[in-house]
Motif scaffolding. Structure first.
Motif, short mmCIF file in Angstrom:
data_model
loop_
_atom_site.label_atom_id
_atom_site.label_comp_id
_atom_site.label_asym_id
_atom_site.label_seq_id
_atom_site.Cartn_x
_atom_site.Cartn_y
_atom_site.Cartn_z
N THR A 108 4.50 33.28 21.75
CA THR A 108 4.95 34.65 21.93
C THR A 108 6.37 34.69 22.49
O THR A 108 7.22 35.46 22.04
CB THR A 108 4.00 35.41 22.87
N VAL A 109 6.62 33.85 23.48
CA VAL A 109 7.95 33.79 24.09
C VAL A 109 8.98 33.32 23.07
O VAL A 109 10.08 33.87 22.97
CB VAL A 109 7.94 32.86 25.32
N SER A 110 8.62 32.31 22.29
CA SER A 110 9.54 31.80 21.27
C SER A 110 9.84 32.87 20.22
O SER A 110 11.00 33.05 19.82
CB SER A 110 8.95 30.56 20.59
N GLU A 111 8.81 33.57 19.78
CA GLU A 111 9.00 34.61 18.77
C GLU A 111 9.89 35.73 19.29
O GLU A 111 10.79 36.21 18.58
CB GLU A 111 7.66 35.18 18.34
N HIS A 112 9.65 36.15 20.53
CA HIS A 112 10.47 37.21 21.12
C HIS A 112 11.94 36.82 21.13
O HIS A 112 12.81 37.60 20.72
CB HIS A 112 10.02 37.50 22.56
N HIS A 113 12.23 35.61 21.57
CA HIS A 113 13.62 35.20 21.66
C HIS A 113 14.24 34.94 20.29
O HIS A 113 15.45 35.14 20.10
CB HIS A 113 13.75 33.97 22.57
N GLU A 114 13.43 34.51 19.35
CA GLU A 114 13.94 34.36 17.98
C GLU A 114 14.43 35.72 17.45
O GLU A 114 15.54 35.83 16.89
CB GLU A 114 12.85 33.80 17.08
N LEU A 115 13.60 36.75 17.66
CA LEU A 115 13.99 38.09 17.23
C LEU A 115 15.20 38.59 18.01
O LEU A 115 16.12 39.19 17.44
CB LEU A 115 12.82 39.05 17.40
N TYR A 116 15.20 38.33 19.31
CA TYR A 116 16.30 38.78 20.17
C TYR A 116 17.63 38.16 19.71
O TYR A 116 18.66 38.84 19.65
CB TYR A 116 16.00 38.40 21.62
N GLY A 117 17.60 36.89 19.37
CA GLY A 117 18.82 36.23 18.91
C GLY A 117 19.30 36.78 17.57
O GLY A 117 20.50 36.99 17.37
N ILE A 118 18.35 37.01 16.67
CA ILE A 118 18.72 37.55 15.35
C ILE A 118 19.32 38.95 15.48
O ILE A 118 20.36 39.26 14.88
CB ILE A 118 17.49 37.58 14.43
N LEU A 119 18.69 39.80 16.28
CA LEU A 119 19.14 41.18 16.42
C LEU A 119 20.51 41.27 17.08
O LEU A 119 21.41 41.98 16.61
CB LEU A 119 18.12 41.99 17.21
N ASN A 120 20.69 40.52 18.17
CA ASN A 120 22.01 40.51 18.80
C ASN A 120 23.05 39.87 17.89
O ASN A 120 24.21 40.26 17.91
CB ASN A 120 21.95 39.76 20.14
N GLY A 121 22.61 38.90 17.09
CA GLY A 121 23.51 38.26 16.15
C GLY A 121 24.04 39.21 15.10
O GLY A 121 25.19 39.09 14.65
N ILE A 122 23.21 40.17 14.70
CA ILE A 122 23.66 41.17 13.72
C ILE A 122 24.83 41.97 14.30
O ILE A 122 25.87 42.14 13.65
CB ILE A 122 22.50 42.11 13.34
N ALA A 123 24.66 42.45 15.53
CA ALA A 123 25.72 43.24 16.15
C ALA A 123 26.97 42.40 16.40
O ALA A 123 28.09 42.85 16.19
CB ALA A 123 25.22 43.85 17.45
N SER A 124 26.77 41.16 16.84
CA SER A 124 27.91 40.31 17.13
C SER A 124 28.68 39.96 15.86
O SER A 124 29.91 39.89 15.85
CB SER A 124 27.45 39.03 17.85
N ALA A 125 27.96 39.74 14.76
CA ALA A 125 28.61 39.45 13.48
C ALA A 125 29.44 40.64 13.01
O ALA A 125 30.54 40.49 12.47
CB ALA A 125 27.56 39.07 12.43
N ARG A 126 28.90 41.84 13.21
CA ARG A 126 29.66 43.04 12.87
C ARG A 126 30.93 43.13 13.71
O ARG A 126 31.99 43.52 13.21
CB ARG A 126 28.79 44.28 13.09
N CYS A 127 30.79 42.79 14.98
CA CYS A 127 31.94 42.81 15.87
C CYS A 127 33.01 41.84 15.38
O CYS A 127 34.20 42.15 15.33
CB CYS A 127 31.51 42.48 17.29
N ALA A 128 32.58 40.64 15.00
CA ALA A 128 33.52 39.62 14.53
C ALA A 128 34.19 40.04 13.24
O ALA A 128 35.34 39.65 12.97
CB ALA A 128 32.80 38.29 14.34
N ALA A 129 33.50 40.84 12.43
CA ALA A 129 34.08 41.29 11.16
C ALA A 129 35.16 42.35 11.37
O ALA A 129 36.03 42.52 10.51
CB ALA A 129 32.98 41.84 10.26
N GLY A 130 35.12 43.03 12.51
CA GLY A 130 36.12 44.07 12.74
C GLY A 130 36.31 44.38 14.21
O GLY A 130 36.06 45.52 14.64
N PRO A 131 36.72 43.41 15.01
CA PRO A 131 36.89 43.67 16.45
C PRO A 131 38.11 44.56 16.71
O PRO A 131 39.15 44.41 16.08
CB PRO A 131 37.09 42.28 17.03
N THR A 132 37.97 45.49 17.62
CA THR A 132 39.09 46.34 18.01
C THR A 132 39.78 45.73 19.23
O THR A 132 39.17 44.97 19.98
CB THR A 132 38.60 47.75 18.36
N PRO A 133 41.02 46.07 19.46
CA PRO A 133 41.71 45.57 20.66
C PRO A 133 40.97 45.93 21.94
O PRO A 133 40.92 45.13 22.88
CB PRO A 133 43.08 46.24 20.58
#
Length: 221
Positions: free
Chosen positions: A78-103
């Motif tokens: 359960t702990v592993s699954e939670h963190h797997e999802l947490y990493g994927i979800l935060n990764g989506i937002a971070s990837a978007r940030c990297a695609a177009g970071p503002t100053p």
């Protein structure tokens, strides 16, 4: 226990139940004793019901008709699954940030990272980590993604990480890698940093909960 003024009563109950699970006082399949929570926290049944609804939505409790609320499965998987999802979800937002970071975002993240580097205690370091994460999610996660990420935060109380003594030594490099990827406009690199950090968090939490005796039925003869 006295009321915690300034914190929503529902959130007090959520934190209380999570702490009971994280310390092994409540285990998978245990029934939530609402009368006991009323006595322990000095609250009415309304915030307790609100907390149960949230924790069921978050996958921590399950309710059974006319029988009450019970702790859902809580183990290493359960702990592993939670963190797997947490990493994927935060990764989506971070990837978007990297695609177009503002100053502005780059300056905010750089400032947070400087605070992490100079932090003399775990609490200061962890608060800077949350500022870093929130800056990305507030800017680049849409309403659904943001709500899903936020729901996952109840899984582990903040106190778990603010008292973890090796947080800076083990997590600083991951935040540096994430910011470097964002600065380099490298979405996959930013995503990878989030996923790897979540995997490390899972290993640490499983190790600590095992050490505490939360995983494994200590009540067996």
């Amino acid at each position: 226990m006295p009321k915690n003024y300034g914190v929503k009563e529902k959130d007090q109950v959520v934190t209380h139940i999570i702490n009971l699970v994280m310390t092994g006082k409540l285990r998978s399949g245990d029934r939530i004793d609402r009368n006991e929570i009323v006595r322990d926290l000095g609250l009415s049944r309304v915030p307790i019901q609100e907390a149960v609804v949230q924790l069921e939505h978050d996958g921590i409790l399950s309710t059974r008709y006319h029988r009450g609320a019970f702790v859902a499965r809580f183990d290493e998987a359960t702990v592993s699954e939670h963190h797997e999802l947490y990493g994927i979800l935060n990764g989506i937002a971070s990837a978007r940030c990297a695609a177009g970071p503002t100053p502005r975002i780059l300056a905010c993240l750089d400032d947070s990272l400087r605070t992490m580097r100079s932090a003399k205690d775990t609490k200061t370091f962890q608060e800077a980590c949350w500022t870093f994460r929130d800056a990305i999610n507030d800017e680049y996660a849409g309403p659904r993604l943001h709500a899903t990420i936020r729901a996952g935060k109840s899984f582990a109380p903040a106190e778990f990480w603010t008292i973890y003594p090796k947080a800076k030594a083990e997590f600083l490099a991951g935040y540096e890698a994430e910011l470097a990827a964002i600065q380099a406009r490298d979405p996959e690199g930013a995503r990878k940093a989030c996923i790897e950090r979540a995997e490390l968090m899972a290993r640490i939490m499983i190790g600590e909960l095992t050490r505490r005796g939360v995983f494994g039925d200590l009540r067996s003869p």
